[in-house]
Design a protein around this motif. Structure first.
Motif: not given
Length: 209
Positions: A172-194
């Motif tokens: 939501e922050i990436a969309h509303q604040e017009k930011k580029c948000v990059i997250m490293v994660t080990h979780s495929q479930n969380l990664a799929k939300i991107a």
């Protein structure tokens, strides 16, 4: 916005290549996730994007300007905010005091938007839960006003429900604040939300279709 051009990285002493000829362009208003096996180079790549480490060859460009030419210290101060798994908050301060470390004019509105309650704003951060502390860490990063938000395993210490809430919030922050948000994660479930899922495999960075 943020472009990787022919990025290679190797550990000099071990003569071990981690990244080999990586090319990719990250854009604003998009939430990216990066996954990969342990040791694949996820954190290394994030360190390069943050200007905390230097590639062996190639260049990283922000708005078409080499970040080395910008100067790493200036780049980190003006363009990048980091959120880590261990929060890195000053535990003797309150949430409001923590975010004012990066923006003396910051008020409580961002903390409230991120889900903290009024009565929690002036508590010592050690009195908050892990999920609440991570929200403070994100609020502090956002208060800096940078266009890049980089997160290294930001939900690794949290239960699944809280982790999902925070990752949805990042999107939501990436969309509303017009930011580029990059997250490293080990979780495929969380990664799929991107919005865009990336994977480091065989020393390359590729989109997961």
């Amino acid at each position: 916005m943020l472009e990787l051009k022919n990025i290679c990285y190797s550990y000099a002493r071990a003569q071990h290549d981690v990244l080999d000829d990586v090319n990719y362009t990250f854009k604003p208003e998009i939430f990216y996730s990066i996954i990969g096996t342990s040791g694949s180079g996820k954190t290394t790549l994030l360190s390069l994007l943050a200007g905390l480490d230097t590639q062996t060859s190639g260049e990283i460009r922000l708005n078409e300007k080499n970040i080395q030419a910008i100067g790493y210290q200036t780049y980190r101060k003006k363009h990048v905010s980091l959120v880590f798994q261990n929060y890195n908050l000053l535990d003797y301060m309150t949430p409001l005091e923590n975010i004012r470390l990066v923006n003396s004019k910051a008020d409580a509105s961002l903390l409230l938007r991120l889900g903290l309650q009024e009565e929690q704003l002036n508590r010592n951060v050690l009195q908050l839960s892990g999920g609440q502390q991570q929200r403070v860490a994100i609020a502090r990063a956002l208060s800096a006003g940078t266009e890049l938000l980089l997160l290294d395993e930001p939900t690794g210490n949290l239960d699944e429900k809280i982790a999902l809430e925070i990752v949805e919030l990042l999107k939501e922050i990436a969309h509303q604040e017009k930011k580029c948000v990059i997250m490293v994660t080990h979780s495929q479930n969380l990664a799929k939300i991107a919005d865009v899922q990336l994977k480091i495999q065989s020393k390359k960075l590729r989109e997961i279709i």
